[in-house]
Design an enzyme around this catalytic site. Structure first.
Site, PDB file in Angstrom:
ATOM      1  N   ASN A   1       0.698  -1.127  -0.086  1.00  0.00           N
ATOM      2  CA  ASN A   1       0.120  -0.066  -0.004  1.00  0.00           C
ATOM      3  C   ASN A   1       0.989   1.205  -0.001  1.00  0.00           C
ATOM      4  O   ASN A   1       1.454   1.549   1.127  1.00  0.00           O
ATOM      5  CB  ASN A   1      -1.035  -0.108   1.185  1.00  0.00           C
ATOM      6  CG  ASN A   1      -1.698   1.161   1.441  1.00  0.00           C
ATOM      7  OD1 ASN A   1      -1.915   1.810   0.499  1.00  0.00           O
ATOM      8  ND2 ASN A   1      -2.288   1.472   2.606  1.00  0.00           N
ATOM      9  N   TRP A   2       0.911   1.760  -1.272  1.00  0.00           N
ATOM     10  CA  TRP A   2       1.883   3.120  -1.099  1.00  0.00           C
ATOM     11  C   TRP A   2       1.472   4.217  -0.697  1.00  0.00           C
ATOM     12  O   TRP A   2       2.085   5.312  -0.844  1.00  0.00           O
ATOM     13  CB  TRP A   2       2.313   3.113  -2.742  1.00  0.00           C
ATOM     14  CG  TRP A   2       3.253   2.046  -3.311  1.00  0.00           C
ATOM     15  CD1 TRP A   2       3.508   0.833  -2.705  1.00  0.00           C
ATOM     16  CD2 TRP A   2       3.505   2.132  -4.828  1.00  0.00           C
ATOM     17  NE1 TRP A   2       4.244   0.093  -3.736  1.00  0.00           N
ATOM     18  CE2 TRP A   2       4.251   0.876  -5.037  1.00  0.00           C
ATOM     19  CE3 TRP A   2       3.306   2.778  -5.989  1.00  0.00           C
ATOM     20  CZ2 TRP A   2       4.814   0.410  -6.077  1.00  0.00           C
ATOM     21  CZ3 TRP A   2       3.905   2.264  -7.074  1.00  0.00           C
ATOM     22  CH2 TRP A   2       4.722   1.338  -7.271  1.00  0.00           C
ATOM     23  N   LYS A   3       0.153   4.203  -0.175  1.00  0.00           N
ATOM     24  CA  LYS A   3      -0.577   5.426   0.267  1.00  0.00           C
ATOM     25  C   LYS A   3      -0.356   6.896  -0.499  1.00  0.00           C
ATOM     26  O   LYS A   3      -0.384   6.547  -1.856  1.00  0.00           O
ATOM     27  CB  LYS A   3      -0.192   5.901   1.683  1.00  0.00           C
ATOM     28  CG  LYS A   3      -0.288   4.635   2.592  1.00  0.00           C
ATOM     29  CD  LYS A   3      -0.052   4.690   3.838  1.00  0.00           C
ATOM     30  CE  LYS A   3       0.010   3.449   4.639  1.00  0.00           C
ATOM     31  NZ  LYS A   3      -0.203   3.512   6.032  1.00  0.00           N
TER      32      LYS A   3
ATOM     33  N   HIS B   1      -9.455   0.770   4.678  1.00  0.00           N
ATOM     34  CA  HIS B   1      -8.434   0.958   5.393  1.00  0.00           C
ATOM     35  C   HIS B   1      -8.588   1.876   6.464  1.00  0.00           C
ATOM     36  O   HIS B   1      -9.327   2.867   6.439  1.00  0.00           O
ATOM     37  CB  HIS B   1      -7.176   1.575   4.570  1.00  0.00           C
ATOM     38  CG  HIS B   1      -5.888   1.541   4.974  1.00  0.00           C
ATOM     39  ND1 HIS B   1      -5.399   2.592   6.097  1.00  0.00           N
ATOM     40  CD2 HIS B   1      -4.890   0.764   4.985  1.00  0.00           C
ATOM     41  CE1 HIS B   1      -4.176   2.457   6.278  1.00  0.00           C
ATOM     42  NE2 HIS B   1      -3.886   1.261   5.661  1.00  0.00           N
TER      43      HIS B   1
ATOM     44  N   GLU C   1      -7.010   4.384   7.615  1.00  0.00           N
ATOM     45  CA  GLU C   1      -7.032   5.894   7.259  1.00  0.00           C
ATOM     46  C   GLU C   1      -8.012   6.308   6.792  1.00  0.00           C
ATOM     47  O   GLU C   1      -8.369   7.363   6.753  1.00  0.00           O
ATOM     48  CB  GLU C   1      -5.382   5.940   6.635  1.00  0.00           C
ATOM     49  CG  GLU C   1      -4.375   5.919   7.491  1.00  0.00           C
ATOM     50  CD  GLU C   1      -3.071   5.143   6.737  1.00  0.00           C
ATOM     51  OE1 GLU C   1      -2.944   5.438   5.812  1.00  0.00           O
ATOM     52  OE2 GLU C   1      -2.102   4.969   7.575  1.00  0.00           O
TER      53      GLU C   1
ATOM     54  N   GLU D   1      -5.432  -5.138  10.445  1.00  0.00           N
ATOM     55  CA  GLU D   1      -4.695  -4.232  10.694  1.00  0.00           C
ATOM     56  C   GLU D   1      -4.874  -3.563  12.103  1.00  0.00           C
ATOM     57  O   GLU D   1      -5.525  -2.755  11.848  1.00  0.00           O
ATOM     58  CB  GLU D   1      -4.817  -3.265   9.343  1.00  0.00           C
ATOM     59  CG  GLU D   1      -4.088  -4.034   8.029  1.00  0.00           C
ATOM     60  CD  GLU D   1      -3.806  -2.993   7.313  1.00  0.00           C
ATOM     61  OE1 GLU D   1      -2.462  -3.400   6.607  1.00  0.00           O
ATOM     62  OE2 GLU D   1      -4.376  -1.895   7.130  1.00  0.00           O
TER      63      GLU D   1
ATOM     64  N   GLY E   1       2.070   2.019  10.670  1.00  0.00           N
ATOM     65  CA  GLY E   1       3.140   3.150  10.437  1.00  0.00           C
ATOM     66  C   GLY E   1       3.956   3.598  11.766  1.00  0.00           C
ATOM     67  O   GLY E   1       4.193   4.811  11.657  1.00  0.00           O
TER      68      GLY E   1
ATOM     69  N   SER F   1       3.229  -2.535  10.375  1.00  0.00           N
ATOM     70  CA  SER F   1       4.710  -2.417  10.598  1.00  0.00           C
ATOM     71  C   SER F   1       5.381  -3.618  10.143  1.00  0.00           C
ATOM     72  O   SER F   1       6.291  -4.231  10.889  1.00  0.00           O
ATOM     73  CB  SER F   1       5.222  -2.101  12.071  1.00  0.00           C
ATOM     74  OG  SER F   1       4.583  -0.627  12.164  1.00  0.00           O
TER      75      SER F   1
ATOM     76  N   GLY G   1       4.672   1.129   4.747  1.00  0.00           N
ATOM     77  CA  GLY G   1       6.283   1.922   4.714  1.00  0.00           C
ATOM     78  C   GLY G   1       7.232   0.869   3.804  1.00  0.00           C
ATOM     79  O   GLY G   1       7.714   1.536   3.169  1.00  0.00           O
TER      80      GLY G   1
HETATM   81  C1  PEP Z   1      -0.766  -0.125   5.978  1.00  0.00           C
HETATM   82  O1  PEP Z   1      -1.080   1.017   5.757  1.00  0.00           O
HETATM   83  O2  PEP Z   1      -1.656  -0.598   5.490  1.00  0.00           O
HETATM   84  C2  PEP Z   1       0.380  -0.457   6.862  1.00  0.00           C
HETATM   85  C3  PEP Z   1       0.238  -1.769   7.171  1.00  0.00           C
HETATM   86  O3  PEP Z   1       1.316   0.403   6.957  1.00  0.00           O
HETATM   87  P1  PEP Z   1       2.743   0.106   7.607  1.00  0.00           P
HETATM   88  O4  PEP Z   1       3.161  -1.266   6.853  1.00  0.00           O
HETATM   89  O5  PEP Z   1       3.578   1.184   7.275  1.00  0.00           O
HETATM   90  O6  PEP Z   1       2.412  -0.249   9.064  1.00  0.00           O
END
Ligand code: PEP
Length: 244
Positions: free
Chosen positions: A8-10, A93, A95, A160, A166, A205, A227
């Site tokens: 997920n490049w956001k 998600h 976010e 998640e 993040g 993470s 990330g």
């Molecule tokens: C995500 O945004 O779906 C995610 C898992 O981010 P990160 O790996 O940076 O925690």
């Protein structure tokens, strides 16, 4: 079934960054046991799809609107994602749920739109740190599953925990194992036999250093990576840690 490693490049990268990242991942994808999925920002989907053409790398969006078209300024529909070259889409998600007030009901409508357009949805669920601190994590995730997934459901669920996204705070193997067992049980309760095979991802993470142990846990069918998906080497190292 191969594990799915989804990036997920956001909201990161310009076109040149996206194409370079996609090419780097595609170059390392041959011979991997896992399936790789890249979810760039909307504007880069076509360029990324072109960059990975002829390879096994899949492309997805990060959200879609529930309607096919209409007066929805700034939104993108599922058929538009498909048209741009996506075959998957991340929905619900945390976010999106937090920053855009997305409810389970809206996520469910988006899932229906995605499936109708020929996209495979990855539906995200997960508790906040306060909900975990008060012991409500399974209840919260159970409600999210019940509210966000239409019946029948054809797609993937990503657990998640919001506090692990993040933050560099990965859920412990015990946390992930317990929650994934709960999700599997809950899917079987809500969907019957169909619930036995809905693939489950872990996200929060995930890094090369913890990927092997997380991906080896029962019911974990892959990872949703934020990330670390922005670096070719890290993303491929996570993919190499995947099991079949
Ligand atoms: C995500 O945004 O779906 C995610 C898992 O981010 P990160 O790996 O940076 O925690």
């Amino acid at each position: 079934m191969p594990q799915l490693i989804a990036g997920n490049w956001k909201m990161h990268g310009l076109t040149t960054d996206a194409v370079a990242l996609a090419r780097g991942v595609a170059a390392g994808a041959a011979g991997l046991a896992s399936e790789l999925l890249l979810c760039p920002p909307f504007v880069h989907i076509a360029a990324v799809a072109q960059a990975v053409l002829g390879t096994s790398v899949l492309v997805g969006g990060q959200d879609c609107h529930p309607a096919k078209q209409g007066a929805h300024t700034g939104d993108i529909s599922a058929p538009m994602l498909r048209d741009a070259g996506a075959s998957w889409v991340i929905l619900g998600h945390s976010e999106r749920r937090q920053n855009h007030g997305e409810t389970d009901e809206l996520v469910r409508e988006k899932v229906l739109a995605a499936v109708a357009a020929g996209l495979t949805p990855i539906v995200c669920v997960g508790e906040t740190s306060d909900q975990r601190a008060s012991g409500e994590e399974t209840e919260v995730v159970g409600w999210q599953l019940a509210g966000s997934l239409p019946k029948p459901f054809s797609g993937v669920v990503a657990y998640e925990p919001v506090w692990a996204i993040g933050t560099g705070k990965t859920a412990t193997e015990q946390d992930v194992a317990v929650m994934h067992a709960f999700i599997r049980e809950e899917l079987e309760r809500q969907f019957g036999t169909e619930g036995e095979t809905i693939p489950l991802l872990y996200g929060g993470s995930v890094r090369p250093a913890n990927a092997g142990s997380l991906l080896a846990l029962p019911h974990v069918g892959g990872a949703l990576v934020g990330g670390a998906s922005l670096k070719v080497d890290e993303f491929l190292a996570i993919a190499r840690a995947a099991t079949v």
